[in-house]
Scaffold this active site. Structure first.
Site, PDB file in Angstrom:
ATOM      1  NE  ARG A  58      -4.035   2.084   2.583  1.00 55.39           N
ATOM      2  CZ  ARG A  58      -5.029   2.186   1.957  1.00 55.39           C
ATOM      3  NH1 ARG A  58      -5.430   1.089   0.857  1.00 55.39           N
ATOM      4  NH2 ARG A  58      -5.874   3.069   2.218  1.00 55.39           N
ATOM      5  CG  HIS A  62      -1.414   4.836  -0.987  1.00 54.88           C
ATOM      6  ND1 HIS A  62      -2.524   5.423  -0.316  1.00 54.88           N
ATOM      7  CD2 HIS A  62      -2.062   3.803  -1.456  1.00 54.88           C
ATOM      8  CE1 HIS A  62      -3.642   4.747  -0.025  1.00 54.88           C
ATOM      9  NE2 HIS A  62      -3.483   3.778  -1.187  1.00 54.88           N
ATOM     10  CG  ASP A  63       6.156   7.460  -2.662  1.00 49.75           C
ATOM     11  OD1 ASP A  63       5.885   8.410  -2.222  1.00 49.75           O
ATOM     12  OD2 ASP A  63       7.113   7.064  -3.261  1.00 49.75           O
ATOM     13  N   GLY A  68       4.995  10.321  -8.512  1.00 46.92           N
ATOM     14  CA  GLY A  68       6.203   9.427  -8.925  1.00 46.92           C
ATOM     15  C   GLY A  68       6.779   8.702  -7.462  1.00 46.92           C
ATOM     16  CG  ASP A  70       8.460  11.650  -4.919  1.00 48.54           C
ATOM     17  OD1 ASP A  70       7.516  10.969  -4.233  1.00 48.54           O
ATOM     18  OD2 ASP A  70       8.204  13.065  -5.270  1.00 48.54           O
ATOM     19  CB  SER A  72       6.384  12.876  -2.150  1.00 41.96           C
ATOM     20  OG  SER A  72       5.440  11.996  -2.849  1.00 41.96           O
ATOM     21  CG  ASN A  90      -1.812   8.891   1.411  1.00 41.60           C
ATOM     22  OD1 ASN A  90      -1.936   7.762   0.797  1.00 41.60           O
ATOM     23  ND2 ASN A  90      -1.450  10.074   0.897  1.00 41.60           N
ATOM     24  N   PRO A 156      -7.071   6.114  -6.476  1.00 45.16           N
ATOM     25  CG  PRO A 156      -6.501   3.751  -7.094  1.00 45.16           C
ATOM     26  CD  PRO A 156      -6.059   5.247  -7.142  1.00 45.16           C
ATOM     27  CG  HIS A 187      -7.015  -5.267  -3.042  1.00 50.16           C
ATOM     28  ND1 HIS A 187      -7.873  -4.642  -3.851  1.00 50.16           N
ATOM     29  CD2 HIS A 187      -6.203  -4.202  -2.487  1.00 50.16           C
ATOM     30  CE1 HIS A 187      -8.054  -3.391  -3.734  1.00 50.16           C
ATOM     31  NE2 HIS A 187      -7.078  -2.965  -3.004  1.00 50.16           N
ATOM     32  CB  SER A 188      -3.344 -11.280  -2.949  1.00 49.61           C
ATOM     33  OG  SER A 188      -1.775 -11.070  -2.411  1.00 49.61           O
ATOM     34  CG  ASP A 229      -6.919 -14.242  -0.609  1.00 43.21           C
ATOM     35  OD1 ASP A 229      -7.818 -15.194  -0.558  1.00 43.21           O
ATOM     36  OD2 ASP A 229      -5.987 -14.593  -1.132  1.00 43.21           O
ATOM     37  CB  THR A 232      -3.822 -17.737   0.896  1.00 41.72           C
ATOM     38  OG1 THR A 232      -3.951 -16.929  -0.531  1.00 41.72           O
ATOM     39  CG2 THR A 232      -4.125 -19.138   0.515  1.00 41.72           C
TER      40      THR A 232
END
Length: 312
Positions: A58, A62-63, A68, A70, A72, A90, A156, A187-188, A229, A232
């Site tokens: 995640r 998210h970074d 890009g 970096d 941040s 975040n 998203p 998401h697994s 999931d 597993t």
């Protein structure tokens, strides 16, 4: 060795501009123990908390999808100066203290040499392997960004339509296959709070047994969480695609990947072959790690991942 060579040539094809400065073994001379230091820190945390893999996946997503890869996202907000961490999407990102520990050890071994952006990339790669996912090499040489603003964050949400998600990934140079691979792979090993999938519980197509179990869980107070999931939950594998194919996707975006004409074939292919998923997931992770990277003299090498150097 063949897998590493294949990924190297794939990387050359996908991101020739980034390859001009990013390279495998970037710290071979300047900080020979860089990758092993990160790997040891991550392994120590993983032994106590296997959910750290989901946290790092995640974090990197998210970074990289905001300005890009970096680092941040790592910047702490200050009074009157919010950062990317300040935004709602975040709020649930975690694992920063592991990055801090890796940075502390790297600064002791090789001061002002290894970027926080590379630490995030390496930590995520290592945590995936520890969770039973594919082992792969990543090129390094990223530098850290000089801006972190909540105004830049456009990530998203769990109910985003497939078409909108395709467009968002395309804006980052990622294709439909990359999107299905990264969302499903991420998401697994992840969890979601009931508030994020409440509307899914009213979908009559959802598997009845799962629906009943989720409703029972979500009756508890304090917005409980469930594994995305159910088969597993701590292993990076293709099981979630099989769940989606059986109408057991918990988040709306996950289930829609199995229903939409542009993505359901990919979901079916991954559900049928863990080997294919592992190969594509490694490729997509390497590709994501090259999104708008800073290299050469751009950006900086932070001494503390939470603050810019001029504010240290």
């Amino acid at each position: 060795m063949r897998a590493i060579i294949a990924l190297f040539f794939l990387f050359c094809f996908l991101a020739p501009s980034a390859l001009a400065q990013l390279r495998f073994g970037f710290y071979g001379r300047s900080c020979p123990r860089a990758e092993s230091i990160v790997a040891n820190v991550v392994a120590n945390r993983f032994r106590r908390d296997r959910s750290i893999t989901a946290a790092f996946l995640r974090m990197q997503f998210h970074d990289c999808f905001v300005r890009g890869c970096d680092a941040s996202l790592l910047i702490d907000p200050r009074p009157g100066r919010p950062s990317e961490k300040s935004t709602g999407p975040n709020a649930s990102v975690r694992g920063y203290e592991v990055i801090d520990e890796a940075k502390r050890q790297l600064e002791a071994a090789c001061p002002r040499t290894v970027s926080c952006a590379d630490i995030v990339t390496l930590a995520t790669r290592d945590s995936v392997a520890l969770a039973g996912g594919p082992r792969f090499s990543v090129p390094t040489g990223r530098r850290d960004g000089l801006r972190s603003s909540p105004n830049d964050v456009n990530l998203p949400g769990p109910t985003i339509p497939v078409g909108a998600s395709i467009q968002l990934f395309a804006a980052q140079g990622m294709d439909v296959n990359d999107m299905v691979t990264l969302i499903g792979g991420g998401h697994s090993v992840g969890v979601a709070h009931c508030s994020l999938f409440q509307e899914r519980l009213s979908d009559p197509a959802m598997d009845r047994t799962l629906n009943a179990r989720l409703r029972n869980t979500c009756r508890a107070p304090n917005d409980p969480s469930v594994f995305l999931d159910q088969r597993t939950p701590f292993i990076v594998d293709n099981a979630i695609y099989g769940e989606i194919r059986r109408q057991r996707g918990i988040l709306r975006i996950d289930q829609n990947l199995g229903l939409d004409r542009s993505t359901r074939g990919i979901v079916s292919s991954f559900a049928s072959s863990n080997a294919l998923f592992r190969q594509r997931f490694a490729q997509a992770m390497v590709k994501m790690g090259t999104i708008r990277v800073l290299t050469g003299r751009s950006g900086e090498i932070r001494r503390n991942c939470r603050v810019f150097n001029n504010r240290h």
